[in-house]
Design a protein around this motif. Structure first.
Motif, PDB file in Angstrom:
ATOM      1  N   UNK A 245      -4.032  -0.513   4.875  1.00  0.00           N
ATOM      2  CA  UNK A 245      -4.585   0.802   4.516  1.00  0.00           C
ATOM      3  C   UNK A 245      -5.335   0.648   3.215  1.00  0.00           C
ATOM      4  N   UNK A 246      -6.568   1.189   3.095  1.00  0.00           N
ATOM      5  CA  UNK A 246      -7.301   1.069   1.837  1.00  0.00           C
ATOM      6  C   UNK A 246      -6.497   1.664   0.688  1.00  0.00           C
ATOM      7  N   UNK A 247      -6.562   1.043  -0.473  1.00  0.00           N
ATOM      8  CA  UNK A 247      -5.802   1.515  -1.623  1.00  0.00           C
ATOM      9  C   UNK A 247      -6.567   1.122  -2.872  1.00  0.00           C
ATOM     10  N   UNK A 248      -5.961   1.346  -4.050  1.00  0.00           N
ATOM     11  CA  UNK A 248      -6.617   0.909  -5.286  1.00  0.00           C
ATOM     12  C   UNK A 248      -5.636   0.164  -6.174  1.00  0.00           C
ATOM     13  N   UNK A 249      -6.012  -1.028  -6.589  1.00  0.00           N
ATOM     14  CA  UNK A 249      -5.362  -1.728  -7.703  1.00  0.00           C
ATOM     15  C   UNK A 249      -6.494  -2.252  -8.571  1.00  0.00           C
ATOM     16  N   UNK A 250      -6.357  -2.223  -9.896  1.00  0.00           N
ATOM     17  CA  UNK A 250      -7.460  -2.669 -10.754  1.00  0.00           C
ATOM     18  C   UNK A 250      -7.792  -4.155 -10.567  1.00  0.00           C
ATOM     19  N   UNK A 251      -6.786  -4.944 -10.148  1.00  0.00           N
ATOM     20  CA  UNK A 251      -6.958  -6.405 -10.143  1.00  0.00           C
ATOM     21  C   UNK A 251      -7.299  -6.978  -8.775  1.00  0.00           C
ATOM     22  N   UNK A 252      -7.497  -6.107  -7.782  1.00  0.00           N
ATOM     23  CA  UNK A 252      -7.943  -6.593  -6.473  1.00  0.00           C
ATOM     24  C   UNK A 252      -9.079  -5.702  -5.982  1.00  0.00           C
ATOM     25  N   UNK A 253      -9.991  -6.312  -5.229  1.00  0.00           N
ATOM     26  CA  UNK A 253     -11.108  -5.560  -4.665  1.00  0.00           C
ATOM     27  C   UNK A 253     -11.632  -6.293  -3.444  1.00  0.00           C
ATOM     28  N   UNK A 254     -11.548  -5.777  -2.244  1.00  0.00           N
ATOM     29  CA  UNK A 254     -10.887  -4.520  -1.929  1.00  0.00           C
ATOM     30  C   UNK A 254      -9.363  -4.622  -2.065  1.00  0.00           C
ATOM     31  N   UNK A 255      -8.732  -3.464  -2.179  1.00  0.00           N
ATOM     32  CA  UNK A 255      -7.271  -3.408  -2.275  1.00  0.00           C
ATOM     33  C   UNK A 255      -6.715  -2.696  -1.042  1.00  0.00           C
ATOM     34  N   UNK A 256      -5.513  -3.099  -0.677  1.00  0.00           N
ATOM     35  CA  UNK A 256      -4.880  -2.456   0.474  1.00  0.00           C
ATOM     36  C   UNK A 256      -3.392  -2.248   0.213  1.00  0.00           C
ATOM     37  N   UNK A 257      -2.817  -1.343   0.966  1.00  0.00           N
ATOM     38  CA  UNK A 257      -1.367  -1.327   1.093  1.00  0.00           C
ATOM     39  C   UNK A 257      -1.073  -1.804   2.501  1.00  0.00           C
ATOM     40  N   UNK A 258      -0.052  -2.648   2.615  1.00  0.00           N
ATOM     41  CA  UNK A 258       0.279  -3.230   3.910  1.00  0.00           C
ATOM     42  C   UNK A 258       1.472  -2.473   4.488  1.00  0.00           C
ATOM     43  N   UNK A 259       1.313  -2.011   5.712  1.00  0.00           N
ATOM     44  CA  UNK A 259       2.426  -1.364   6.413  1.00  0.00           C
ATOM     45  C   UNK A 259       2.871  -2.265   7.559  1.00  0.00           C
ATOM     46  N   UNK A 260       4.126  -2.212   7.881  1.00  0.00           N
ATOM     47  CA  UNK A 260       4.572  -2.843   9.129  1.00  0.00           C
ATOM     48  C   UNK A 260       5.171  -1.760  10.012  1.00  0.00           C
ATOM     49  N   UNK A 261       5.135  -2.016  11.303  1.00  0.00           N
ATOM     50  CA  UNK A 261       5.713  -1.030  12.204  1.00  0.00           C
ATOM     51  C   UNK A 261       7.189  -0.842  11.867  1.00  0.00           C
ATOM     52  N   UNK A 262       7.651   0.411  11.917  1.00  0.00           N
ATOM     53  CA  UNK A 262       9.018   0.732  11.500  1.00  0.00           C
ATOM     54  C   UNK A 262      10.039  -0.101  12.286  1.00  0.00           C
ATOM     55  N   UNK A 263      10.898  -0.805  11.519  1.00  0.00           N
ATOM     56  CA  UNK A 263      11.897  -1.663  12.163  1.00  0.00           C
ATOM     57  C   UNK A 263      12.950  -0.839  12.902  1.00  0.00           C
ATOM     58  N   UNK A 264      13.114   0.433  12.483  1.00  0.00           N
ATOM     59  CA  UNK A 264      14.177   1.246  13.083  1.00  0.00           C
ATOM     60  C   UNK A 264      13.734   1.875  14.399  1.00  0.00           C
ATOM     61  N   UNK A 265      12.507   2.418  14.441  1.00  0.00           N
ATOM     62  CA  UNK A 265      12.108   3.180  15.636  1.00  0.00           C
ATOM     63  C   UNK A 265      10.994   2.488  16.424  1.00  0.00           C
ATOM     64  N   UNK A 266      10.566   1.310  15.933  1.00  0.00           N
ATOM     65  CA  UNK A 266       9.470   0.587  16.602  1.00  0.00           C
ATOM     66  C   UNK A 266       8.236   1.469  16.792  1.00  0.00           C
ATOM     67  N   UNK A 267       7.927   2.256  15.772  1.00  0.00           N
ATOM     68  CA  UNK A 267       6.678   3.003  15.811  1.00  0.00           C
ATOM     69  C   UNK A 267       6.772   4.413  16.376  1.00  0.00           C
ATOM     70  N   UNK A 268       7.929   4.768  16.919  1.00  0.00           N
ATOM     71  CA  UNK A 268       8.049   6.080  17.558  1.00  0.00           C
ATOM     72  C   UNK A 268       8.089   7.214  16.522  1.00  0.00           C
ATOM     73  N   UNK A 269       8.536   6.904  15.319  1.00  0.00           N
ATOM     74  CA  UNK A 269       8.680   7.941  14.306  1.00  0.00           C
ATOM     75  C   UNK A 269      10.144   8.300  14.136  1.00  0.00           C
ATOM     76  N   UNK A 270      10.671   8.155  12.912  1.00  0.00           N
ATOM     77  CA  UNK A 270      12.090   8.462  12.667  1.00  0.00           C
ATOM     78  C   UNK A 270      12.270   8.834  11.202  1.00  0.00           C
ATOM     79  N   UNK A 271      13.496   9.076  10.823  1.00  0.00           N
ATOM     80  CA  UNK A 271      13.769   9.480   9.448  1.00  0.00           C
ATOM     81  C   UNK A 271      13.409   8.403   8.437  1.00  0.00           C
TER      82      UNK A 271
END
Ligand code: PHE
Length: 342
Positions: A245-271
């Protein structure tokens, strides 16, 4: 004579008790029961005693002899068992050992840290460490945080003085490493970081990060993606999809945040993933040219990627730990659950 017998009874017991080597026990035996000892001479003197008192005194003297002999035997066998212990402490090597209680074990955070490091060692990364009490220059300035820029407020910093702070991230070790290493390089920087935050279930004023840095000719974001995916596969044990996901850090360009699919619900959506199906696991990006400039790398010769992730966070995700404070409170009921597991 009765009084002498009583005195010998108590003095003898004291003497034997005080004898703490086999030689002293032997000396006590000689002085108490030997041919020149007092008991022997008393026995010899019986013939001069009033014949009426003689049987009772004789019996008492013999009893004293037996008692002292028993005490002497007891003492010398106790010492024989303790032999080999110079302190004279009685030690019976044949007794069963006490089962160990309360032995230490590696803290789950350290175990997770080590297993994360091992994964990166397997990919060819080396490791460097940097100081936790860090110059503002390394924590911010060299990482392209402009002076007085609000970005410095993103991370609530514990300052020691104008120039020195507790590092808020492991990124300063990128700078320290590049200053002394020519590319190509692939390194990880694990360690403790500090932020002035109020503790709650997901925040702690100290926590652990691991930073990664790769610099070479023609390093691209595809290399970053592959490295991240390899890590996720090896650490979480399944090929969970990841996304940038695009993000901002001063020391990287481009910057991202990395997500992984939820280990608990495998992407279905959970708490755990806030119904999104995704979990943020790290910040990353391509090294900013200003950072290369700060460490004296030649313009345009190299590219690199960097990432930083929270060890606490991935430990919590992997082991279903709901509150980061559990990792710092040292409650044995919590810690013992990891004994022999990690
Ligand atoms: N240092 C960043 C943080 O603590 C993480 C990060 C590291 C982002 C390296 C990009 C590259 O939030």
């Amino acid at each position: 004579m009765k009084e002498t017998i009583n005195r010998l009874r108590s003095q003898g017991a004291v003497l034997i008790e005080a004898a703490d080597t086999p030689a002293l026990v032997e000396a006590a035996r000689v002085s108490l029961l030997g041919r020149k000892g007092e008991i022997t001479s008393l026995l010899r003197g019986l013939k001069d005693v009033d014949p009426q008192d003689r049987p009772a005194l004789g019996a008492d003297l013999n009893l004293l002899k037996t008692e002292l002999a028993a005490l002497l035997d007891e003492r010398s066998s106790a010492l024989a068992v303790g032999q080999g212990s110079s302190s004279g402490v009685e030690l019976d090597l044949s007794l069963p050992g006490k089962p160990p209680v309360g032995t230490g074990t590696t803290h789950p955070l350290l175990s997770v840290m080590e297993s994360v490091c091992d994964i990166f060692y397997g990919m060819g990364f080396t490791r460097s460490d940097g100081p936790e009490v860090e110059l503002d220059y390394y924590n911010f300035t060299a990482l392209n945080f402009p002076d007085d820029h609000p970005a410095r407020d993103i991370q609530d910093t514990f300052y020691i003085n104008d120039q020195v702070c507790l590092r808020t991230q492991t990124s300063p070790v990128q700078v320290r490493t590049m200053e002394r290493t020519e590319p190509p390089l692939a390194s990880i920087f694990p360690g403790r970081v500090y932020r002035n935050e109020n503790a709650d279930a997901s925040h702690s004023s100290e926590f652990f990060q691991i930073e990664g840095l790769v610099v070479d000719k023609a390093i691209s974001m595809a290399d970053l993606k592959d490295t991240v995916d390899t890590f996720v596969r090896l650490f979480f044990g399944a090929a969970e999809p990841t996304r940038f996901r695009p993000h901002f850090f001063p020391f990287t360009e481009p910057s991202v945040e990395v997500d992984m699919q939820c280990v608990a619900c495998r992407g279905a959506g959970c708490g755990i993933c806030g119904q999104t199906g995704w979990l943020e696991i790290m910040g990353a990006g391509m090294v900013h040219p200003n950072v290369f400039k700060a460490v004296g790398y030649p313009d345009d010769a190299y590219t690199g990627f960097a990432f930083g992730m929270g060890i606490d966070r991935i430990a919590m995700l992997k082991y279903g730990i709901g509150d980061i404070r559990l990792l710092y409170e040292n409650d044995l009921r919590f810690l013992n659950q990891f004994r022999g597991v990690l």
